[in-house]
Design a protein around this motif. Sequence first.
Motif, PDB file in Angstrom:
ATOM      1  N   PRO A  44      -0.185  -6.336   9.281  1.00 18.64           N
ATOM      2  CA  PRO A  44      -0.442  -5.065  10.214  1.00 18.64           C
ATOM      3  C   PRO A  44       0.437  -3.998  10.434  1.00 18.64           C
ATOM      4  O   PRO A  44       0.058  -2.972  10.741  1.00 18.64           O
ATOM      5  CB  PRO A  44      -0.935  -5.837  11.538  1.00 18.64           C
ATOM      6  N   ILE A  45       1.605  -4.251  10.525  1.00 18.38           N
ATOM      7  CA  ILE A  45       2.619  -3.161  10.626  1.00 18.38           C
ATOM      8  C   ILE A  45       2.529  -2.063   9.615  1.00 18.38           C
ATOM      9  O   ILE A  45       2.783  -0.805   9.909  1.00 18.38           O
ATOM     10  CB  ILE A  45       4.210  -3.788  10.886  1.00 18.38           C
ATOM     11  N   LEU A  46       2.212  -2.570   8.349  1.00 19.18           N
ATOM     12  CA  LEU A  46       2.051  -1.647   7.337  1.00 19.18           C
ATOM     13  C   LEU A  46       0.885  -0.500   7.433  1.00 19.18           C
ATOM     14  O   LEU A  46       1.014   0.716   7.580  1.00 19.18           O
ATOM     15  CB  LEU A  46       1.904  -2.326   5.945  1.00 19.18           C
ATOM     16  N   VAL A  47      -0.294  -1.048   7.977  1.00 19.85           N
ATOM     17  CA  VAL A  47      -1.497  -0.130   8.061  1.00 19.85           C
ATOM     18  C   VAL A  47      -1.171   0.825   9.529  1.00 19.85           C
ATOM     19  O   VAL A  47      -1.531   1.704   9.432  1.00 19.85           O
ATOM     20  CB  VAL A  47      -2.636  -1.088   8.711  1.00 19.85           C
ATOM     21  N   ARG A  48      -0.391  -0.027  10.462  1.00 20.14           N
ATOM     22  CA  ARG A  48      -0.015   0.724  11.951  1.00 20.14           C
ATOM     23  C   ARG A  48       0.933   1.831  11.451  1.00 20.14           C
ATOM     24  O   ARG A  48       0.888   2.973  12.220  1.00 20.14           O
ATOM     25  CB  ARG A  48       0.394  -0.070  12.834  1.00 20.14           C
ATOM     26  N   SER A  49       1.462   2.043  10.363  1.00 20.18           N
ATOM     27  CA  SER A  49       2.478   2.763  10.220  1.00 20.18           C
ATOM     28  C   SER A  49       1.988   4.193   9.593  1.00 20.18           C
ATOM     29  O   SER A  49       2.746   5.157   9.211  1.00 20.18           O
ATOM     30  CB  SER A  49       3.820   1.958   9.251  1.00 20.18           C
ATOM     31  N   ILE A  50       0.645   3.986   9.080  1.00 19.10           N
ATOM     32  CA  ILE A  50       0.313   5.073   8.173  1.00 19.10           C
ATOM     33  C   ILE A  50      -0.547   5.859   9.229  1.00 19.10           C
ATOM     34  O   ILE A  50      -1.304   5.425  10.129  1.00 19.10           O
ATOM     35  CB  ILE A  50      -0.578   4.670   7.049  1.00 19.10           C
ATOM     36  N   GLN A  51      -0.338   7.238   9.225  1.00 12.36           N
ATOM     37  CA  GLN A  51      -0.993   8.272   9.891  1.00 12.36           C
ATOM     38  C   GLN A  51      -2.410   8.037   9.872  1.00 12.36           C
ATOM     39  O   GLN A  51      -2.999   7.918   8.649  1.00 12.36           O
ATOM     40  CB  GLN A  51      -0.750   9.587   9.510  1.00 12.36           C
ATOM     41  N   ASN A  52      -3.301   8.069  10.900  1.00 17.88           N
ATOM     42  CA  ASN A  52      -4.729   8.284  10.971  1.00 17.88           C
ATOM     43  C   ASN A  52      -5.302   9.526  10.345  1.00 17.88           C
ATOM     44  O   ASN A  52      -4.833  10.729  10.677  1.00 17.88           O
ATOM     45  CB  ASN A  52      -5.320   8.106  12.341  1.00 17.88           C
ATOM     46  N   GLY A  53      -6.421   9.502   9.530  1.00 19.87           N
ATOM     47  CA  GLY A  53      -7.008  10.597   9.117  1.00 19.87           C
ATOM     48  C   GLY A  53      -8.683  10.566   9.747  1.00 19.87           C
ATOM     49  O   GLY A  53      -8.746   9.491  10.436  1.00 19.87           O
ATOM     50  N   PRO A  54      -9.381  11.423   9.258  1.00 22.48           N
ATOM     51  CA  PRO A  54     -10.736  11.352   9.820  1.00 22.48           C
ATOM     52  C   PRO A  54     -11.778  10.205   9.194  1.00 22.48           C
ATOM     53  O   PRO A  54     -11.264   9.688   8.133  1.00 22.48           O
ATOM     54  CB  PRO A  54     -11.290  12.650   9.142  1.00 22.48           C
ATOM     55  N   THR A  55     -12.293   9.651  10.112  1.00 27.29           N
ATOM     56  CA  THR A  55     -13.101   8.392   9.563  1.00 27.29           C
ATOM     57  C   THR A  55     -14.268   8.712   8.770  1.00 27.29           C
ATOM     58  O   THR A  55     -14.791   9.978   8.598  1.00 27.29           O
ATOM     59  CB  THR A  55     -13.976   7.869  11.009  1.00 27.29           C
ATOM     60  N   ILE A  56     -14.622   7.847   7.680  1.00 21.00           N
ATOM     61  CA  ILE A  56     -15.513   7.919   6.747  1.00 21.00           C
ATOM     62  C   ILE A  56     -16.637   7.117   7.374  1.00 21.00           C
ATOM     63  O   ILE A  56     -16.674   6.065   7.534  1.00 21.00           O
ATOM     64  CB  ILE A  56     -14.939   7.426   5.377  1.00 21.00           C
ATOM     65  N   ALA A  57     -17.480   8.076   7.521  1.00 25.72           N
ATOM     66  CA  ALA A  57     -19.044   7.380   7.925  1.00 25.72           C
ATOM     67  C   ALA A  57     -20.134   7.885   7.321  1.00 25.72           C
ATOM     68  O   ALA A  57     -20.322   9.001   6.683  1.00 25.72           O
ATOM     69  CB  ALA A  57     -19.079   7.857   9.535  1.00 25.72           C
ATOM     70  N   TRP A  58     -21.181   6.955   7.265  1.00 28.94           N
ATOM     71  CA  TRP A  58     -22.592   7.308   6.731  1.00 28.94           C
ATOM     72  C   TRP A  58     -23.670   6.780   7.420  1.00 28.94           C
ATOM     73  O   TRP A  58     -23.543   5.596   7.688  1.00 28.94           O
ATOM     74  CB  TRP A  58     -22.617   6.877   5.303  1.00 28.94           C
ATOM     75  N   PRO A  59     -24.659   7.223   7.902  1.00 34.71           N
ATOM     76  CA  PRO A  59     -24.910   8.748   7.552  1.00 34.71           C
ATOM     77  C   PRO A  59     -23.992   9.637   8.544  1.00 34.71           C
ATOM     78  O   PRO A  59     -23.524   9.558   9.330  1.00 34.71           O
ATOM     79  CB  PRO A  59     -26.437   8.897   7.768  1.00 34.71           C
TER      80      PRO A  59
END
Length: 124
Positions: free
Chosen positions: A109-124
Amino acid sequence: MAIRNDLNGLRMQLPGAPEVYLIDQGRKRHIPDPLTYNNLFRTWNGIVQDPHLNNIDTGTPLSHGAVLAQAQGDAAVYLIDNGVKRHIASPATMDRYHFDWNKIEHVAPILVRSIQNGPTIAWP
């Protein structure tokens, strides 16, 4: 040029050309190599051949080695690309983008938390 959100999630190429693109946020994003493609997608089937592909705006290419990742113990799945993580909003989005559930990297989890958030990918 046009932004084509209606095509989000499709993998496309010009007929006869080797380059494959992912349509994401309405723009075509070059998939840089077979390794990156195979990190993300289920198969090479279903790539749309479109002679009008160049009419779609060009976005940032996917980074070499982009991956799908999930923090251990967390249900959220992310596309890790160009130094940011983008939450994949639903199983329907995974299917629309042809992302492969079996290719998800399970990481601390620490690896995922350390990465900056970008825009969500959603469909539709």
